[in-house]
Design an enzyme around this catalytic site. Structure first.
Site, mmCIF file in Angstrom:
data_model
loop_
_atom_site.group_PDB
_atom_site.id
_atom_site.type_symbol
_atom_site.label_atom_id
_atom_site.label_comp_id
_atom_site.label_asym_id
_atom_site.label_seq_id
_atom_site.Cartn_x
_atom_site.Cartn_y
_atom_site.Cartn_z
ATOM 1 C CG HIS A 1 89.905 99.790 3.964
ATOM 2 N ND1 HIS A 1 88.592 100.008 4.293
ATOM 3 C CD2 HIS A 1 90.479 101.011 3.911
ATOM 4 C CE1 HIS A 1 88.381 101.313 4.435
ATOM 5 N NE2 HIS A 1 89.503 101.943 4.210
ATOM 6 C CG ASP B 1 87.417 105.426 4.144
ATOM 7 O OD1 ASP B 1 88.204 104.552 3.737
ATOM 8 O OD2 ASP B 1 87.390 105.836 5.321
ATOM 9 C CD GLU C 1 91.456 101.408 7.242
ATOM 10 O OE1 GLU C 1 92.264 102.351 7.301
ATOM 11 O OE2 GLU C 1 90.221 101.558 7.387
ATOM 12 C CD GLU C 2 87.159 102.594 8.110
ATOM 13 O OE1 GLU C 2 87.621 103.156 9.114
ATOM 14 O OE2 GLU C 2 87.112 103.134 6.995
ATOM 15 C CG ASP D 1 92.375 104.534 2.809
ATOM 16 O OD1 ASP D 1 91.269 104.995 2.446
ATOM 17 O OD2 ASP D 1 92.539 103.958 3.899
ATOM 18 C CG HIS E 1 85.525 107.987 9.017
ATOM 19 N ND1 HIS E 1 86.065 107.427 10.154
ATOM 20 C CD2 HIS E 1 86.218 107.468 7.982
ATOM 21 C CE1 HIS E 1 87.045 106.604 9.816
ATOM 22 N NE2 HIS E 1 87.162 106.624 8.490
#
Length: 356
Positions: A60, A173, A205-206, A228, A322
């Site tokens: 992603h 990410d 994706e998030e 990922d 994150h």
């Protein structure tokens, strides 16, 4: 600096919050050097023909962030989280407000330490109580600068090289996954045989895993290989959660389960586990193994497309997921690219995807 490292650092500096991926899509397309197309959700796709079961190799390109919900009369900006932004990491962070006219700098406000009461010291403020201060003195001034309800906000883009071949900054990410796929795509473009490979840089994706599902419905792969992060567990706060370390090489996920609201996850297809284990051994590459709760990937839904898709999550160890500063080791990305290429080369016309 290797090509993967160059791509990673460049992509980390391009904001691309979920649902607002236009700039990061353009940056990836410029580096991909293949004929591409996009779909309604904005997935960036390229197909390399071949013989055998079709493979969807994807990652992603979006990142988590915030979205403006209100501009107050005094010019302060209220937001919602867009994706799994850790609220405990937000106060005092630098951000960019991504307006149609350009990015505006701002900071997430934090109550002055001198006025903080004892019962407030260890309280994590929910996003609803936070605000962004971009220096505006009125709502009219903020709106004149392009700030409006629905405007995306990202951590201020940042990338820095650290000791030991490590890179830290925003949106590792999954810009690291994008850098790996770019490297794989360049090699695949020169191959003479192998299975059909659909390379997909997915959107949203998030935001509950949206884009890759749409791509899979259109492409109808027999095999889905998703790239990922794998949570590194080589810091004291993570040590009890697994055995995944930076510099230890690429890895595969044997179990993922979100367990927080979305009861979904991936148990990888045994034939693909065997494929990656044998490929790593044949290439002399290390292969780490991950089994994690709290993790959710696009393959959670892609595996359910049509009559079912043989799926596996492969990836790289990453620290501080994150947060505004994530960390990866470049050698892990290089080895991951080699591993994926080796695995793809072993998928022939007779590769079986039946569960037995």
């Amino acid at each position: 600096m290797t090509r993967i490292a160059e791509d990673l650092k460049a992509l980390m500096l391009v904001p691309g919050v979920a649902g607002h991926e236009a700039r990061i899509r353009a940056a990836i397309r410029e580096r991909l050097e293949l004929q591409t197309w996009t779909d309604t959700l904005g997935n960036l796709c390229a197909t390399l023909p071949g013989e055998g079961p079709p493979v969807m190799l994807f990652t992603h390109m979006d990142q988590l962030g915030l979205i403006v919900r209100k501009v107050e009369e005094g010019g302060l900006i209220r937001v919602h989280r867009l994706g799994g932004v850790p609220e405990r990491a937000l106060p005092a962070q630098e951000v960019v407000i991504c307006t149609k006219d350009g990015d505006l700098p701002g900071i997430v406000g934090m109550k002055s330490h001198h006025a903080t009461q004892p019962d407030e010291k260890y309280r994590v403020l929910p996003a609803a109580e936070l605000y962004i201060d971009a220096g505006f003195s009125s709502k009219a001034e903020a709106e004149a600068a392009g700030v409006a309800i629905g405007t995306p906000v990202a951590y201020r883009p940042h990338a820095v090289e650290l000791a030991g071949g490590r890179i830290a900054g925003t949106s590792v990410d999954d810009r690291a996954g994008c850098a790996v796929l770019l490297d794989v795509a360049r090699e695949l473009a020169e191959r003479e045989d192998g299975p059909p490979v659909h390379i997909v840089f997915a959107t949203q994706e998030e935001f509950n895993l949206r884009g890759a599902l749409v791509a899979a419905q259109a492409l109808k792969p027999a095999i889905a290989i998703q790239v990922d992060l794998l949570m590194a567990t080589d810091t004291p706060d993570m040590a009890d959660l697994g055995d995944m370390r930076l510099g230890g090489g690429p890895g595969i996920s044997l179990y993922s389960f979100h367990g927080r609201g979305t009861l979904n996850g991936v148990l990888p297809h045994p034939a693909l586990v065997d494929l990656f284990e044998k490929s790593a051994k044949a290439e002399g590459l290390p292969l780490q193994r991950s089994a994690q709760v709290g993790v959710l990937t696009d393959n959670s839904y892609v595996q359910l497309v049509g009559e079912g898709v043989a799926a596996i999550d492969v990836g790289f160890p990453m620290r501080y997921s994150h947060g505004p500063r994530e960390m990866v080791q470049v050698s892990d990305l290089q080895d991951l690219s080699r591993l994926i290429l080796a695995a793809l080369s072993r998928i022939g016309p007779d590769f079986r995807t039946e569960r037995d």
